[in-house]
Design a protein around this motif. Structure first.
Motif, PDB file in Angstrom:
ATOM      1  N   PHE A  15      -4.719 -78.252  47.405  1.00 35.84           N
ATOM      2  CA  PHE A  15      -5.241 -77.118  48.156  1.00 35.84           C
ATOM      3  C   PHE A  15      -5.761 -76.099  47.152  1.00 35.84           C
ATOM      4  CE2 PHE A  15      -2.571 -77.453  52.333  1.00 35.84           C
ATOM      5  CZ  PHE A  15      -3.120 -78.708  52.561  1.00 35.84           C
ATOM      6  N   VAL A  16      -6.998 -75.706  47.316  1.00 37.78           N
ATOM      7  CA  VAL A  16      -7.628 -74.722  46.436  1.00 37.78           C
ATOM      8  C   VAL A  16      -7.822 -73.428  47.207  1.00 37.78           C
ATOM      9  CG1 VAL A  16      -9.707 -74.146  45.125  1.00 37.78           C
ATOM     10  CG2 VAL A  16      -8.764 -76.465  45.016  1.00 37.78           C
ATOM     11  N   ILE A  17      -7.429 -72.322  46.582  1.00 40.36           N
ATOM     12  CA  ILE A  17      -7.592 -70.991  47.163  1.00 40.36           C
ATOM     13  C   ILE A  17      -8.544 -70.209  46.278  1.00 40.36           C
ATOM     14  CG2 ILE A  17      -6.439 -68.865  47.871  1.00 40.36           C
ATOM     15  CD1 ILE A  17      -3.830 -70.545  48.088  1.00 40.36           C
ATOM     16  N   VAL A  18      -9.680 -69.814  46.831  1.00 37.53           N
ATOM     17  CA  VAL A  18     -10.678 -69.058  46.080  1.00 37.53           C
ATOM     18  C   VAL A  18     -10.506 -67.581  46.410  1.00 37.53           C
ATOM     19  CG1 VAL A  18     -13.124 -68.759  45.575  1.00 37.53           C
ATOM     20  CG2 VAL A  18     -12.250 -71.016  46.213  1.00 37.53           C
ATOM     21  N   GLY A  19     -10.045 -66.819  45.435  1.00 35.47           N
ATOM     22  CA  GLY A  19      -9.765 -65.404  45.635  1.00 35.47           C
ATOM     23  C   GLY A  19      -8.292 -65.134  45.414  1.00 35.47           C
ATOM     24  N   ALA A  20      -7.970 -64.525  44.272  1.00 40.09           N
ATOM     25  CA  ALA A  20      -6.572 -64.305  43.906  1.00 40.09           C
ATOM     26  C   ALA A  20      -6.163 -62.864  44.187  1.00 40.09           C
ATOM     27  CB  ALA A  20      -6.333 -64.665  42.444  1.00 40.09           C
ATOM     28  N   GLY A  21      -6.448 -62.406  45.393  1.00 34.92           N
ATOM     29  CA  GLY A  21      -5.982 -61.110  45.838  1.00 34.92           C
ATOM     30  C   GLY A  21      -4.748 -61.286  46.706  1.00 34.92           C
ATOM     31  N   ALA A  27      -1.076 -66.629  50.794  1.00 34.96           N
ATOM     32  CA  ALA A  27      -1.300 -67.994  51.286  1.00 34.96           C
ATOM     33  C   ALA A  27      -0.579 -68.998  50.399  1.00 34.96           C
ATOM     34  CB  ALA A  27      -2.797 -68.293  51.340  1.00 34.96           C
ATOM     35  N   ALA A  28      -0.690 -68.832  49.083  1.00 35.82           N
ATOM     36  CA  ALA A  28      -0.002 -69.736  48.158  1.00 35.82           C
ATOM     37  C   ALA A  28       1.508 -69.664  48.369  1.00 35.82           C
ATOM     38  CB  ALA A  28      -0.366 -69.374  46.721  1.00 35.82           C
ATOM     39  N   GLU A  29       2.023 -68.450  48.521  1.00 39.76           N
ATOM     40  CA  GLU A  29       3.451 -68.267  48.767  1.00 39.76           C
ATOM     41  C   GLU A  29       3.889 -68.988  50.032  1.00 39.76           C
ATOM     42  OE1 GLU A  29       6.151 -64.650  50.443  1.00 39.76           O
ATOM     43  OE2 GLU A  29       4.778 -64.134  48.811  1.00 39.76           O
ATOM     44  N   THR A  30       3.095 -68.869  51.086  1.00 38.98           N
ATOM     45  CA  THR A  30       3.442 -69.479  52.366  1.00 38.98           C
ATOM     46  C   THR A  30       3.384 -70.996  52.300  1.00 38.98           C
ATOM     47  OG1 THR A  30       2.623 -67.524  53.515  1.00 38.98           O
ATOM     48  CG2 THR A  30       2.888 -69.525  54.829  1.00 38.98           C
ATOM     49  N   LEU A  31       2.403 -71.538  51.586  1.00 43.82           N
ATOM     50  CA  LEU A  31       2.324 -72.994  51.444  1.00 43.82           C
ATOM     51  C   LEU A  31       3.617 -73.552  50.862  1.00 43.82           C
ATOM     52  CD1 LEU A  31      -1.336 -73.419  50.124  1.00 43.82           C
ATOM     53  CD2 LEU A  31      -0.455 -74.149  52.354  1.00 43.82           C
ATOM     54  N   HIS A  81       6.970 -71.488  40.992  1.00 46.24           N
ATOM     55  CA  HIS A  81       6.608 -72.116  42.254  1.00 46.24           C
ATOM     56  C   HIS A  81       5.466 -73.118  42.094  1.00 46.24           C
ATOM     57  CE1 HIS A  81       8.957 -68.648  43.592  1.00 46.24           C
ATOM     58  NE2 HIS A  81       9.184 -69.339  44.703  1.00 46.24           N
ATOM     59  N   ASP A  82       5.177 -73.459  40.856  1.00 47.03           N
ATOM     60  CA  ASP A  82       4.175 -74.482  40.552  1.00 47.03           C
ATOM     61  C   ASP A  82       2.823 -74.168  41.204  1.00 47.03           C
ATOM     62  OD1 ASP A  82       3.238 -76.778  39.335  1.00 47.03           O
ATOM     63  OD2 ASP A  82       3.876 -78.113  40.963  1.00 47.03           O
ATOM     64  N   VAL A  83       2.442 -72.902  41.097  1.00 45.23           N
ATOM     65  CA  VAL A  83       1.113 -72.480  41.554  1.00 45.23           C
ATOM     66  C   VAL A  83       0.230 -72.322  40.330  1.00 45.23           C
ATOM     67  CG1 VAL A  83      -0.219 -70.638  42.668  1.00 45.23           C
ATOM     68  CG2 VAL A  83       1.983 -71.342  43.623  1.00 45.23           C
ATOM     69  N   GLU A  84      -0.840 -73.057  40.295  1.00 43.07           N
ATOM     70  CA  GLU A  84      -1.768 -73.051  39.170  1.00 43.07           C
ATOM     71  C   GLU A  84      -2.705 -71.839  39.317  1.00 43.07           C
ATOM     72  OE1 GLU A  84      -5.474 -75.886  37.773  1.00 43.07           O
ATOM     73  OE2 GLU A  84      -3.701 -76.829  38.685  1.00 43.07           O
ATOM     74  N   LEU A  85      -2.363 -70.757  38.645  1.00 41.75           N
ATOM     75  CA  LEU A  85      -3.134 -69.517  38.743  1.00 41.75           C
ATOM     76  C   LEU A  85      -4.185 -69.470  37.652  1.00 41.75           C
ATOM     77  CD1 LEU A  85      -3.633 -66.673  39.912  1.00 41.75           C
ATOM     78  CD2 LEU A  85      -1.836 -65.850  38.365  1.00 41.75           C
ATOM     79  N   ARG A  86      -5.428 -69.383  38.040  1.00 41.88           N
ATOM     80  CA  ARG A  86      -6.532 -69.270  37.086  1.00 41.88           C
ATOM     81  C   ARG A  86      -7.196 -67.914  37.278  1.00 41.88           C
ATOM     82  NH1 ARG A  86      -9.782 -75.003  36.693  1.00 41.88           N
ATOM     83  NH2 ARG A  86      -7.986 -76.418  36.938  1.00 41.88           N
ATOM     84  N   THR A  87      -6.918 -66.988  36.381  1.00 37.62           N
ATOM     85  CA  THR A  87      -7.560 -65.684  36.433  1.00 37.62           C
ATOM     86  C   THR A  87      -8.834 -65.707  35.603  1.00 37.62           C
ATOM     87  OG1 THR A  87      -6.220 -64.925  34.572  1.00 37.62           O
ATOM     88  CG2 THR A  87      -5.361 -64.511  36.786  1.00 37.62           C
ATOM     89  N   ALA A  88      -9.653 -64.661  35.737  1.00 41.11           N
ATOM     90  CA  ALA A  88     -10.927 -64.549  35.013  1.00 41.11           C
ATOM     91  C   ALA A  88     -11.770 -65.814  35.175  1.00 41.11           C
ATOM     92  CB  ALA A  88     -10.677 -64.248  33.532  1.00 41.11           C
ATOM     93  N   THR A  89     -11.693 -66.417  36.351  1.00 43.65           N
ATOM     94  CA  THR A  89     -12.425 -67.653  36.639  1.00 43.65           C
ATOM     95  C   THR A  89     -13.154 -67.480  37.964  1.00 43.65           C
ATOM     96  OG1 THR A  89     -10.754 -68.977  35.493  1.00 43.65           O
ATOM     97  CG2 THR A  89     -12.228 -70.135  37.007  1.00 43.65           C
ATOM     98  N   THR A  90     -14.413 -67.852  37.974  1.00 45.08           N
ATOM     99  CA  THR A  90     -15.232 -67.695  39.168  1.00 45.08           C
ATOM    100  C   THR A  90     -15.634 -69.048  39.722  1.00 45.08           C
ATOM    101  OG1 THR A  90     -16.130 -65.612  38.325  1.00 45.08           O
ATOM    102  CG2 THR A  90     -17.345 -66.671  40.104  1.00 45.08           C
ATOM    103  N   PRO A 312      -1.014 -65.973  55.165  1.00 47.54           N
ATOM    104  CA  PRO A 312      -0.004 -66.902  55.678  1.00 47.54           C
ATOM    105  C   PRO A 312      -0.450 -67.685  56.909  1.00 47.54           C
ATOM    106  CG  PRO A 312       1.037 -64.855  55.013  1.00 47.54           C
ATOM    107  CD  PRO A 312      -0.448 -64.630  54.914  1.00 47.54           C
ATOM    108  N   VAL A 313      -1.199 -67.051  57.823  1.00 53.03           N
ATOM    109  CA  VAL A 313      -1.681 -67.779  58.994  1.00 53.03           C
ATOM    110  C   VAL A 313      -2.610 -68.909  58.562  1.00 53.03           C
ATOM    111  CG1 VAL A 313      -3.127 -67.601  61.069  1.00 53.03           C
ATOM    112  CG2 VAL A 313      -1.403 -65.857  60.587  1.00 53.03           C
ATOM    113  N   ALA A 314      -3.524 -68.615  57.633  1.00 51.07           N
ATOM    114  CA  ALA A 314      -4.429 -69.652  57.143  1.00 51.07           C
ATOM    115  C   ALA A 314      -3.656 -70.778  56.474  1.00 51.07           C
ATOM    116  CB  ALA A 314      -5.433 -69.043  56.166  1.00 51.07           C
ATOM    117  N   ALA A 315      -2.621 -70.432  55.696  1.00 46.67           N
ATOM    118  CA  ALA A 315      -1.826 -71.458  55.012  1.00 46.67           C
ATOM    119  C   ALA A 315      -1.178 -72.402  56.017  1.00 46.67           C
ATOM    120  CB  ALA A 315      -0.765 -70.786  54.144  1.00 46.67           C
TER     121      ALA A 315
END
Length: 420
Positions: A15-21, A27-31, A81-90, A312-315
């Motif tokens: 699952f890819v989430i575009v937008g780390a706000g 959403a990542a937390e809820t998944l 939580h094994d979330v692959e966070l990529r900052t400064a990436t578009t 969370p609803v989207a997740a």
């Protein structure tokens, strides 16, 4: 960089989430909370960890909060939580047919399901001098830091726009001793949102704290060099400035979705489960234009509560769980000694009657907007622990329940007594 297929175990989904706000991080937390064990890639264009935006115009400028207070999670949370966070990436492109996204370093990432939480960007001024130094917007931590450094005792701030963000920054700047002038084409601040009855309350509040308003006018030109020095208005009068904050609203970041061929109209069009026209692509937060099942209209809401709760609803929807976005619009503000919450929605063009419960002069009251006798929205000012009751009245109104305005205005009548 490995592809999603190379990096995943057989049968494991990505699952890819575009937008780390806020929306993306929640959403990542809820998944994970919902038991998803596959790969989660959370991709954000800013260099910071995911953070919440309300402190940018409130606590950070007032000096009552720091960067750490704004973070959704601390740095360790993502690894734990094994979330692959990529900052400064578009993310520069989406291939919905191949289920892949293209990243700014030039590599691709495959996905099984994709969430767009790309947010919104501030509108800018299109006038001569708009590119001068010390002309800024407020959307990021870096911009909040920049404003905080520039707004000091004796400095001169000009706020262009009289919406929530502009007024919150004006309040913080006055707290820090700056001179503040607000320039707006409106007759009063927040007039389009609050109307003739309630907007004067915010006008008087700011004027009492020394804010000068220039109503019914626009910026013609900004002068100076390299820093802004003067704001020239339509009537050719000038306001001296050390800093200009442009706070004239935002535009949803839909370019990525548009290039991918997703339907867009003032946001990415999604259904009540926040799913786009592509069954494996979802959208949440500021960028999502939702087919709202209770309000029976399409609605895009830019406030913090939407980001907090729609992620969370989207997740859950991405996991094929029962999940529907049916929350009423809600937002809050803090300015000087005034705290306010607003819940509900008044349809555009509807003739709304305002019913006041409490002491309007003391700024301790609830203002209800009623349409045809039904409560459409409620705004509580310095009155607390009533949001649930206000929302219950709005929901009842959506089902046709009407309320006697005299009882609605009477503080001796409990709000719960007005429910069906």
């Amino acid at each position: 960089m490995v592809s999603a297929e190379e990096g995943a175990m057989p049968g494991e989904r990505t699952f890819v989430i575009v937008g780390a706000g806020l929306a993306g991080a929640k959403a990542a937390e809820t998944l994970r909370a919902e038991g998803f064990t596959g790969r989660i890639a959370l991709i954000g264009s800013e260099p910071e960890l995911p953070y919440e935006r309300p402190p940018l115009s409130k606590g950070l400028l007032l000096g009552t909060a720091g960067h750490a207070d704004a973070l959704v999670h601390d740095a360790d949370w993502y690894a734990q939580h094994d979330v692959e966070l990529r900052t400064a990436t578009t993310v520069t492109a989406i291939d919905v047919d191949k289920h892949r996204v293209r990243l700014s370093p030039g590599d691709d990432l495959g996905y099984d399901r994709l969430l767009l939480a790309t947010g919104a960007s501030p509108r800018t001024l299109d006038v001569p001098g708009a590119g001068l130094a010390n002309v800024c917007c407020l959307r990021t931590l870096a911009e909040s830091d920049r404003i905080g450094a520039a707004v000091q005792a004796g400095s001169r701030l000009v706020v262009v726009g009289s919406g929530w963000i502009g007024l919150e920054v004006a309040a913080a700047a006055r707290h820090r001793g700056a001179t503040v002038t607000v320039v707006t084409p409106a007759a009063m601040p927040l007039h389009a949102v609050l109307g003739d009855r309630l907007a004067p309350i915010f006008t008087a509040l700011h004027q009492e704290h020394g804010v000068e308003f220039r109503f019914g006018t626009r910026v013609r030109e900004l002068r100076g060099g390299p820093d802004v020095a003067q704001v020239v208005l339509d009537d050719h009068t000038t306001v001296n400035a050390d800093l200009v904050l442009v706070a004239i609203g935002v535009t949803p970041n839909t370019a990525l979705a548009e290039r991918a061929g997703l339907p867009v109209d003032d946001g990415v069009l999604v259904d009540r489960q926040l799913r786009t026209a592509e069954k494996d692509v979802f959208a949440a937060g500021d960028v999502a234009n939702v087919d709202h099942p209770l309000l029976r209209t399409r609605l895009r809401v830019e406030h913090w509560d939407t980001a907090l709760r729609s992620g969370p609803v989207a997740a859950r929807a991405m996991l094929d769980r029962e999940a529907v976005w049916d929350r009423l619009p809600y937002f809050f503000t803090d300015q000087y000694d005034l705290g306010m919450e607003y819940a509900g929605w008044v349809p555009p063009g509807a003739h709304a009657e305002v019913v006041i419960r409490g002491d309007e002069q003391a700024r301790e009251f609830i203002a209800f907007s009623t349409v045809g006798g039904r409560v459409a929205a409620g705004m509580n000012v310095n009155v607390w622990d009533v949001t649930d009751q206000i929302q219950a009245l709005v929901l009842a109104g959506l089902d046709g329940h009407t309320v006697d305005p005299a009882r609605l205005a009477d503080p001796e009548v409990a709000l719960t007594e007005l429910l069906p």
